[in-house]
Design an enzyme around this catalytic site. Structure first.
Site, PDB file in Angstrom:
ATOM      1  N   GLU A  53       1.825   3.296   2.592  1.00  0.00           N
ATOM      2  CA  GLU A  53       1.501   2.646   3.863  1.00  0.00           C
ATOM      3  C   GLU A  53       0.114   3.139   4.271  1.00  0.00           C
ATOM      4  O   GLU A  53      -0.076   4.329   4.553  1.00  0.00           O
ATOM      5  CB  GLU A  53       2.563   3.016   4.891  1.00  0.00           C
ATOM      6  CG  GLU A  53       2.698   2.035   6.015  1.00  0.00           C
ATOM      7  CD  GLU A  53       2.911   0.593   5.546  1.00  0.00           C
ATOM      8  OE1 GLU A  53       3.797   0.349   4.702  1.00  0.00           O
ATOM      9  OE2 GLU A  53       2.176  -0.293   6.014  1.00  0.00           O
ATOM     10  N   CYS A  84      -3.518  -0.507  -4.233  1.00  0.00           N
ATOM     11  CA  CYS A  84      -2.801  -1.126  -3.123  1.00  0.00           C
ATOM     12  C   CYS A  84      -3.176  -0.488  -1.776  1.00  0.00           C
ATOM     13  O   CYS A  84      -4.287  -0.659  -1.312  1.00  0.00           O
ATOM     14  CB  CYS A  84      -1.309  -1.130  -3.401  1.00  0.00           C
ATOM     15  SG  CYS A  84      -0.464  -2.414  -2.490  1.00  0.00           S
ATOM     16  N   HIS A 175      -0.049  -2.674  -8.561  1.00  0.00           N
ATOM     17  CA  HIS A 175       0.415  -1.313  -8.866  1.00  0.00           C
ATOM     18  C   HIS A 175       0.447  -1.057 -10.377  1.00  0.00           C
ATOM     19  O   HIS A 175       1.507  -1.200 -10.997  1.00  0.00           O
ATOM     20  CB  HIS A 175       1.828  -1.103  -8.304  1.00  0.00           C
ATOM     21  CG  HIS A 175       1.869  -0.903  -6.829  1.00  0.00           C
ATOM     22  ND1 HIS A 175       1.745   0.332  -6.235  1.00  0.00           N
ATOM     23  CD2 HIS A 175       1.983  -1.795  -5.826  1.00  0.00           C
ATOM     24  CE1 HIS A 175       1.798   0.202  -4.925  1.00  0.00           C
ATOM     25  NE2 HIS A 175       1.945  -1.086  -4.646  1.00  0.00           N
ATOM     26  N   GLU A 177       0.595   1.613 -11.946  1.00  0.00           N
ATOM     27  CA  GLU A 177       1.421   2.774 -12.318  1.00  0.00           C
ATOM     28  C   GLU A 177       2.888   2.404 -12.487  1.00  0.00           C
ATOM     29  O   GLU A 177       3.677   3.213 -12.945  1.00  0.00           O
ATOM     30  CB  GLU A 177       1.262   3.893 -11.260  1.00  0.00           C
ATOM     31  CG  GLU A 177       2.027   3.706  -9.957  1.00  0.00           C
ATOM     32  CD  GLU A 177       1.423   2.652  -9.025  1.00  0.00           C
ATOM     33  OE1 GLU A 177       0.479   1.950  -9.429  1.00  0.00           O
ATOM     34  OE2 GLU A 177       1.935   2.513  -7.891  1.00  0.00           O
TER      35      GLU A 177
HETATM   36  N1  GLN Z   1       0.827  -3.346   2.705  1.00  0.00           N
HETATM   37  C1  GLN Z   1       0.746  -1.932   2.602  1.00  0.00           C
HETATM   38  C2  GLN Z   1      -0.265  -1.371   3.594  1.00  0.00           C
HETATM   39  O1  GLN Z   1      -0.810  -2.075   4.341  1.00  0.00           O
HETATM   40  C3  GLN Z   1       0.378  -1.551   1.190  1.00  0.00           C
HETATM   41  C4  GLN Z   1       1.522  -1.839   0.276  1.00  0.00           C
HETATM   42  C5  GLN Z   1       1.511  -1.054  -0.972  1.00  0.00           C
HETATM   43  O2  GLN Z   1       0.808  -0.045  -1.145  1.00  0.00           O
HETATM   44  N2  GLN Z   1       2.346  -1.476  -1.887  1.00  0.00           N
HETATM   45  O3  GLN Z   1      -0.499  -0.202   3.616  1.00  0.00           O
END
Ligand code: GLN
Length: 197
Positions: A53, A84, A175, A177
């Site tokens: 997050e 991400c 992702h 990983e």
């Molecule tokens: N949507 C998430 C964010 O805003 C990120 C999602 C993820 O890392 N899989 O932090």
């Protein structure tokens, strides 16, 4: 080689495994350390900024004094792989007051943009520099909606960048990983030669 995984949230083991696989393919020994406090990043050769997050990761790396160390790492030309939420944190603009991005990748992002349409999806994408497509897993993924002139796009979906390189930083909205395929970690940390999928 010492690899630091920014470990203020989850996703650490998967990145550790992927970087070990990539290093092994090059006959290189790697020590993986978790980064939760300041003082660890300066000893790292490469860094991983995992998903999670971005609001939480952003808050903690600023509070713990890790953010300026990551900036110095990149200023010294050392590699980072940001995935991400890691991409969101490393962006120039996340268009969200709850995220204070550190501006290492000259892109603006729309958090959860892919996710609003569909929570998660997987697809194989061609990647510049890889001879076979990469199976990419997207989970509430950010959309790169603005990109600086010096940023190289390595992969797109429907014309939208999902894998970019800005100097020593490689960033993905997916992702890498979460599969057994170490080629994106390899691309980030051993850019000279390609390893097998
Ligand atoms: N949507 C998430 C964010 O805003 C990120 C999602 C993820 O890392 N899989 O932090």
């Amino acid at each position: 080689m010492k690899a630091g995984v920014v470990a203020v949230q989850g996703d650490v083991t998967e990145h550790a495994t992927a970087v070990r696989r990539a290093a092994k393919a090059h006959g290189e020994a790697v020590e993986v350390v978790e980064v939760r406090d300041s003082g660890i990043v300066p000893d790292c050769d490469v860094l991983l900024m995992p998903g999670g997050e971005s609001t939480t990761i952003s808050r903690l790396i600023h509070r713990e004094g890790i953010a300026p160390e990551i900036r110095d790492h990149v200023a010294n030309g050392k590699p980072v792989l940001a995935t991400c939420a890691g991409l969101i944190v490393c962006s120039r603009d996340a268009k969200d007051d709850r995220v204070d991005p550190i501006g290492l990748v000259d892109v603006s992002v729309d958090r959860n943009a892919f996710g609003r349409q569909k929570d998660s999806f997987e697809t194989s994408i061609p990647v510049k520099g890889l001879s076979e497509p990469f199976h990419a897993v997207f989970i509430r993924a950010p959309l790169i909606d603005g990109i600086g002139a010096d940023v190289e796009v390595l992969a797109r979906i429907d014309d939208r960048p999902v894998l970019v390189r800005d100097g020593p930083v490689v960033a993905t909205s997916f992702h890498p990983e979460l599969t057994d395929d170490p080629r994106i970690h390899d691309l980030a940390f051993f850019p000279e030669t390609e390893v097998a999928a």
